[in-house]
Each structure stands twice: as structure tokens, then as C-alpha cells.
Motif scaffolding. Structure first.
Motif, mmCIF file in Angstrom:
data_model
loop_
_atom_site.group_PDB
_atom_site.id
_atom_site.type_symbol
_atom_site.label_atom_id
_atom_site.label_comp_id
_atom_site.label_asym_id
_atom_site.label_seq_id
_atom_site.Cartn_x
_atom_site.Cartn_y
_atom_site.Cartn_z
ATOM 1 N N PHE A 1 -19.693 57.147 -14.073
ATOM 2 C CA PHE A 1 -20.569 58.285 -14.269
ATOM 3 C C PHE A 1 -21.371 58.523 -13.210
ATOM 4 N N CYS A 2 -21.934 57.636 -12.568
ATOM 5 C CA CYS A 2 -22.902 57.805 -11.431
ATOM 6 C C CYS A 2 -22.093 58.431 -10.237
ATOM 7 N N CYS A 3 -20.998 57.672 -10.047
ATOM 8 C CA CYS A 3 -19.944 58.342 -9.076
ATOM 9 C C CYS A 3 -19.568 59.789 -9.599
ATOM 10 N N LEU A 4 -19.318 59.989 -10.807
ATOM 11 C CA LEU A 4 -18.851 61.334 -11.126
ATOM 12 C C LEU A 4 -19.791 62.488 -10.581
ATOM 13 N N ILE A 5 -20.853 62.047 -10.750
ATOM 14 C CA ILE A 5 -22.074 63.023 -10.703
ATOM 15 C C ILE A 5 -22.119 63.212 -8.787
ATOM 16 N N PHE A 6 -21.972 62.249 -8.290
ATOM 17 C CA PHE A 6 -22.028 62.433 -6.816
ATOM 18 C C PHE A 6 -20.979 63.141 -6.250
ATOM 19 N N PHE A 7 -19.747 62.711 -6.821
ATOM 20 C CA PHE A 7 -18.506 63.108 -6.212
ATOM 21 C C PHE A 7 -18.609 64.957 -6.618
ATOM 22 N N GLN A 8 -18.686 65.223 -7.733
ATOM 23 C CA GLN A 8 -18.884 66.520 -8.423
ATOM 24 C C GLN A 8 -19.933 67.506 -7.603
ATOM 25 N N ALA A 9 -21.219 66.805 -7.176
ATOM 26 C CA ALA A 9 -22.261 67.452 -6.220
ATOM 27 C C ALA A 9 -21.612 67.478 -5.199
ATOM 28 N N GLU B 1 -18.236 76.049 2.444
ATOM 29 C CA GLU B 1 -16.632 76.838 2.577
ATOM 30 C C GLU B 1 -15.619 75.893 3.070
ATOM 31 N N GLN B 2 -15.853 74.506 2.616
ATOM 32 C CA GLN B 2 -14.962 73.632 2.878
ATOM 33 C C GLN B 2 -13.990 73.482 1.571
ATOM 34 N N TYR B 3 -13.335 74.366 1.272
ATOM 35 C CA TYR B 3 -12.640 74.492 0.159
ATOM 36 C C TYR B 3 -11.400 73.382 -0.375
ATOM 37 N N ILE B 4 -10.733 73.194 0.544
ATOM 38 C CA ILE B 4 -9.637 72.249 0.522
ATOM 39 C C ILE B 4 -10.302 70.711 0.341
ATOM 40 N N LEU B 5 -11.234 70.474 0.942
ATOM 41 C CA LEU B 5 -11.830 69.105 0.871
ATOM 42 C C LEU B 5 -12.392 69.076 -0.247
ATOM 43 N N ALA B 6 -13.167 70.342 -0.819
ATOM 44 C CA ALA B 6 -13.781 70.289 -2.196
ATOM 45 C C ALA B 6 -12.921 70.009 -3.299
ATOM 46 N N PHE B 7 -11.763 70.815 -3.320
ATOM 47 C CA PHE B 7 -10.677 70.668 -4.255
ATOM 48 C C PHE B 7 -10.089 68.943 -4.123
ATOM 49 N N THR B 8 -9.907 68.644 -3.082
ATOM 50 C CA THR B 8 -9.445 66.945 -2.742
ATOM 51 C C THR B 8 -10.668 66.194 -3.718
ATOM 52 N N ILE B 9 -11.695 66.252 -3.273
ATOM 53 C CA ILE B 9 -12.858 65.488 -4.005
ATOM 54 C C ILE B 9 -12.875 65.623 -5.426
ATOM 55 N N PHE B 10 -12.551 66.903 -5.867
ATOM 56 C CA PHE B 10 -12.584 67.179 -7.275
ATOM 57 C C PHE B 10 -11.203 66.338 -7.841
ATOM 58 N N ILE B 11 -10.151 66.395 -7.308
ATOM 59 C CA ILE B 11 -8.913 65.781 -7.926
ATOM 60 C C ILE B 11 -9.178 64.075 -7.781
ATOM 61 N N CYS B 12 -10.002 63.659 -6.786
ATOM 62 C CA CYS B 12 -10.158 62.151 -6.771
ATOM 63 C C CYS B 12 -11.225 62.090 -7.920
ATOM 64 N N ASN B 13 -12.220 62.756 -8.171
ATOM 65 C CA ASN B 13 -13.099 62.515 -9.149
ATOM 66 C C ASN B 13 -12.408 62.381 -10.407
ATOM 67 N N ILE B 14 -11.660 63.255 -10.710
ATOM 68 C CA ILE B 14 -10.762 63.245 -12.121
ATOM 69 C C ILE B 14 -10.023 61.475 -12.135
ATOM 70 N N ILE B 15 -9.532 61.330 -11.135
ATOM 71 C CA ILE B 15 -8.617 60.196 -10.888
ATOM 72 C C ILE B 15 -9.447 58.962 -11.029
ATOM 73 N N TYR B 16 -10.531 58.954 -10.131
ATOM 74 C CA TYR B 16 -11.241 57.574 -9.748
ATOM 75 C C TYR B 16 -12.514 57.679 -10.841
ATOM 76 N N ASN B 17 -12.837 58.706 -11.305
ATOM 77 C CA ASN B 17 -14.088 58.508 -12.418
ATOM 78 C C ASN B 17 -13.525 58.954 -13.867
ATOM 79 N N VAL B 18 -13.286 59.996 -14.029
ATOM 80 C CA VAL B 18 -13.002 60.870 -15.472
ATOM 81 C C VAL B 18 -12.260 59.652 -16.136
#
Length: 157
Positions: free
Chosen positions: A101-109, A118-135
Motif C-alpha cells: 500500500f505504501c508503494c502503491l501510493i508512492f507509485f501512483q503519486a 508531461e512524461q505520459y509514456i513513463l506515467a503510464f508505465t509506472i501506472f501499469i507496474c503499480n497494478i502488477i507490483y502493488n494492487v
């Protein structure tokens, strides 16, 4: 040993986009603020975490794919009598849930901050990793807790 290698591998994959983003961005005050906010979530009372449970029904978690995902997680397929005490395992699930949960908050933030920069591709990659690694690990801990409580009730423990 295989469990630990699996854990280290998933951690490297999960953290890489976040680490890369902050490497490019530089470690400045936003990093520390976001890190502090995410670490603070580790100290939430257990009641808050229980309110965040997706369901009290195992079927919901199975439909979300948790039963499949647990094969790839460290200690994901808990079986009573595998050498780990049940009460100790319950504490372990709480610890893992807090960590993710701590990592989820940090990843999402970090993902939101990447969008802001404006680093949209990197933001999307972090979002996907957040789902796999934290959610999914959070869902796994919730699912295992339901299974353990059911086992304890069945055996009047």
C-alpha cells in the motif's frame, strides 16, 4: 531460495520505471514529500486497511485473477501446515499489505507527477507496474486472509 529470487526479480521490474523517472527528474523536494506521504500510510490503523478490503467473498478475488497471480508471488499459495504458523502468517499478510500500500501510493503519486511533467509514456508505465507490483499483491493478502479466517472458523481455532 526460489521465493526470494522471485521476490527480488519482481521488485526490480516493479521499481524500475519509478526509479528511472526520479533519476530523470532529479531528487528534489517533490520526491521527499511524496515519499513521506506514502511512508505515513504504513502507520494507518488496521481498521483503515480493513475498510479498503475489496470484498469478504473469495469469489470476487478469484474473478479478479488473484488465484492465478498467487503462483507468482512469494508465499502466495499459503497452505495450512506448511511450517508457518497460521497466526504468524496473518501478521505477515498485514505487513505485506502495508508495504504494498505504501508503494502503491508512492507509485501512483509518481505517475501523477510524471503526467504533470508531461512524461505520459513513463506515467503510464509506472501506472501499469503499480497494478502488477502493488494492487495484485494487496488483493492477494486480502484473499489469503479470508481463506485463513475461514480455515480458523472451520477448525474452531
Amino acid at each position: 531460495m526460489v521465493n526470494q529470487l522471485l521476490n527480488v526479480g519482481w521488485t526490480i521490474v516493479g521499481f524500475f520505471p519509478v526509479g528511472y523517472f526520479w533519476f530523470l527528474q532529479g531528487i528534489h523536494w517533490p520526491f521527499y514529500v511524496l515519499l513521506l506521504l506514502s511512508v505515513a500510510s504504513c502507520f494507518f490503523p488496521e481498521a483503515i486497511y480493513r475498510k479498503l478490503d475489496v470484498s469478504k467473498n473469495q469469489r470476487v478475488y478469484r474473478r479478479l485473477g488473484v488465484k492465478f497471480i498467487r503462483r507468482f508471488a512469494q508465499d502466495g499459495d499459503f497452505q495450512a501446515g506448511n511450517g508457518i504458523g497460521i497466526k504468524n502468517y496473518l501478521k505477515k499478510t498485514q505487513m505485506f499489505e502495508r508495504y504494498h500500500f505504501c508503494c502503491l501510493i508512492f507509485f501512483q503519486a509518481s505517475s501523477v507527477y510524471a503526467c504533470y511533467n508531461e512524461q505520459y509514456i513513463l506515467a503510464f508505465t509506472i501506472f501499469i507496474c503499480n497494478i502488477i507490483y502493488n494492487v495484485y499483491p494487496i488483493l492477494l493478502q486480502q484473499y489469503n486472509r479470508i481463506r485463513i479466517v475461514k480455515f480458523l472458523r472451520q477448525h474452531n481455532l
